[in-house]
Design a protein around this motif. Structure first.
Motif, mmCIF file in Angstrom:
data_model
loop_
_atom_site.group_PDB
_atom_site.id
_atom_site.type_symbol
_atom_site.label_atom_id
_atom_site.label_comp_id
_atom_site.label_asym_id
_atom_site.label_seq_id
_atom_site.Cartn_x
_atom_site.Cartn_y
_atom_site.Cartn_z
ATOM 1 N N PHE A 125 74.765 34.149 14.722
ATOM 2 C CA PHE A 125 74.458 33.096 15.699
ATOM 3 C C PHE A 125 74.780 31.717 15.140
ATOM 4 O O PHE A 125 75.024 30.778 15.903
ATOM 5 C CB PHE A 125 73.006 33.202 16.145
ATOM 6 N N GLY A 126 74.785 31.573 13.814
ATOM 7 C CA GLY A 126 75.294 30.329 13.246
ATOM 8 C C GLY A 126 76.771 30.150 13.548
ATOM 9 O O GLY A 126 77.232 29.040 13.895
ATOM 10 N N SER A 127 77.533 31.242 13.458
ATOM 11 C CA SER A 127 78.953 31.187 13.806
ATOM 12 C C SER A 127 79.151 30.894 15.286
ATOM 13 O O SER A 127 80.038 30.119 15.677
ATOM 14 C CB SER A 127 79.615 32.515 13.437
ATOM 15 N N VAL A 128 78.317 31.529 16.132
ATOM 16 C CA VAL A 128 78.406 31.272 17.570
ATOM 17 C C VAL A 128 78.133 29.800 17.873
ATOM 18 O O VAL A 128 78.816 29.174 18.721
ATOM 19 C CB VAL A 128 77.420 32.178 18.327
ATOM 20 N N LEU A 129 77.138 29.231 17.194
ATOM 21 C CA LEU A 129 76.825 27.819 17.419
ATOM 22 C C LEU A 129 77.983 26.918 16.993
ATOM 23 O O LEU A 129 78.309 25.939 17.689
ATOM 24 C CB LEU A 129 75.563 27.453 16.646
ATOM 25 N N LEU A 130 78.642 27.240 15.879
ATOM 26 C CA LEU A 130 79.801 26.452 15.449
ATOM 27 C C LEU A 130 80.928 26.529 16.470
ATOM 28 O O LEU A 130 81.565 25.511 16.793
ATOM 29 C CB LEU A 130 80.290 26.946 14.089
ATOM 30 N N LEU A 131 81.182 27.721 16.997
ATOM 31 C CA LEU A 131 82.229 27.862 18.009
ATOM 32 C C LEU A 131 81.876 27.132 19.294
ATOM 33 O O LEU A 131 82.757 26.658 20.023
ATOM 34 C CB LEU A 131 82.468 29.342 18.307
ATOM 35 N N ALA A 132 80.559 27.051 19.603
ATOM 36 C CA ALA A 132 80.141 26.346 20.818
ATOM 37 C C ALA A 132 80.242 24.833 20.648
ATOM 38 O O ALA A 132 80.525 24.103 21.618
ATOM 39 C CB ALA A 132 78.711 26.732 21.180
ATOM 40 N N VAL A 133 80.030 24.342 19.431
ATOM 41 C CA VAL A 133 80.072 22.902 19.177
ATOM 42 C C VAL A 133 81.505 22.403 19.005
ATOM 43 O O VAL A 133 81.827 21.246 19.317
ATOM 44 C CB VAL A 133 79.224 22.557 17.929
ATOM 45 N N ALA A 134 82.388 23.289 18.512
ATOM 46 C CA ALA A 134 83.757 22.865 18.209
ATOM 47 C C ALA A 134 84.467 22.191 19.385
ATOM 48 O O ALA A 134 85.103 21.139 19.206
ATOM 49 C CB ALA A 134 84.561 24.069 17.718
#
Length: 393
Positions: free
Chosen positions: A78-87
């Motif tokens: 979910f940390g990776s998902v959050l990074l992809l959502a913020v990018a």
């Protein structure tokens, strides 16, 4: 109440039978990587294709540790998902980044959290999931209804994982209850068998010692009786030990003693008690449980009479089969001293009778009928109502 439930959840340990990796994990990894490759090649509108592929491969690797490190895998995913959502918010174009295959892997990790995590890991992991899910929903421009449906769809695998875990835990508890009842039954059988045979051996040895000076042949006969009782005790104890061993296929056990063995049971060579046995009615067609219960009731009663009946000279055993019930009566003409409460033997007999749907009473006689009386009434077949009314332990 809620605070206690949360404390119980927080202290819940991980399931003890969690495998590290099995062949399905490698098959799942292969399927995930194949899905990433196909999607990266065939899908045209992939934003930041190299970045999306790297993140998807990274997420496909995380399920290898989903059982042993469920909180860590959920946090990393979910940390990776959050990074992809913020990018997309900080770079152009402002479009979602990522592959659909990665989303399927995330759902698998959500399932694994309540299935394999400890209570502390479940609470912290759900917090991470809700926090990241809420942030992603707030940054998305989709309608509110679609956001709510998406959040429910994200949490659904976790509900399934919790249900699977609850089912496994309930089955394990049921098996433990069965094992506990089996151990209790074996302990009761061990007490009944050893107490009876050892008591008989003591009585025979005492009689042999008294007769040794005046009648050596009687003393030899008493020693033979002790030897016979000792051999019988060892035989029955070996059968019980075999039942306790884990042999996979099952031990070859001697059939449980029943009404047909009562005549041998009441033979006490060299003893001070005259034992009379009266059998009445059709006793050959009893169910195995009732047949064994009758034998154990008589065995424990005879043992108690040998050990505790002071000045007793006669013991009368009656077993009468009626149309629907079997009545067992064991009476001696002695007196009891120093027994303020029932021992394990009588307690076990009452439990056995109750389990079969019957009753058992034990106590001193009334009026001129002195001595100790044991009266039991059992159904010829096991009573289902009786079995249901007895609480499970």
């Amino acid at each position: 109440m809620l605070r206690e439930d949360l404390r119980t959840l927080w202290t819940e340990p991980q399931p003890p039978d969690a495998p590290a990796r099995v062949w399905r994990d490698w098959a799942l990894l292969a399927a995930g990587l194949a899905g990433v490759a196909l999607e990266a090649i065939l899908r045209e509108n992939v934003v930041w294709r190299p970045v999306a592929v790297v993140f998807a491969v990274w997420l496909c690797l995380l399920p290898l540790w989903r059982r042993t490190r469920p909180l860590a895998t959920v946090t990393l995913a979910f940390g990776s998902v959050l990074l992809l959502a913020v990018a997309p918010l900080v770079a152009a174009p402002r479009e979602p980044v990522g592959l659909y295959t990665a989303g399927a892997v995330v759902l698998l990790l959500v399932y694994a959290l309540p299935r394999w995590g400890s209570g502390r890991e479940i609470v912290l992991g759900v917090t991470v999931i809700l926090a990241v899910g809420t942030l992603c929903v707030l940054m998305d421009d989709t309608p509110v209804v679609e956001k709510a449906v998406g959040l429910v769809f994200l949490l659904l695998p976790g509900v399934v994982g919790a249900a699977v875990r609850f089912r496994g835990t309930a089955r394990e508890r049921q098996l433990e209850q069965v094992r506990s009842r089996e151990r209790e039954q074996l302990a009761r059988e061990l007490h009944d068998t050893v107490a009876h045979h050892v008591s008989a051996m003591v009585i025979i040895a005492q009689a042999g010692r008294v007769l040794a000076g005046t009648d050596p042949s009687a003393a030899v006969e008493a020693l033979e009786g002790v030897e016979e009782e000792g051999a019988r005790t060892l035989e029955e104890m070996r059968a019980m030990v075999a039942a306790l061993r884990d042999r996979g296929v099952g031990a070859e056990l001697a059939p449980p003693a029943g009404v047909a063995d009562l005549e041998r049971l009441v033979r006490i060579p060299g003893g001070r008690l005259r034992v009379g046995l009266e059998l009445d009615g059709e006793l050959d067609a009893l169910s195995p449980a009732v047949d064994a219960a009758v034998y154990r009731i008589v065995q424990e009663s005879v043992t108690n009479a040998l050990r505790h009946a002071v000045d007793a000279t006669e013991l009368v055993v009656r077993v009468a089969a009626q149309r629907h019930t079997v009545r067992v009566s064991v009476r001696d003409d002695g007196r009891r001293t120093g027994r303020g409460r029932d021992g394990y033997g009588l307690t076990g007999l009452r439990e056995r009778a109750t389990l079969l749907g019957g009753t058992l009473r034990a106590g001193p006689g009334t009026g001129t009928d002195r001595g100790w009386h044991v009266e039991a009434e059992l159904p010829r077949a096991r009573s289902e109502s009786g079995a249901r009314t007895r609480p499970r332990r």
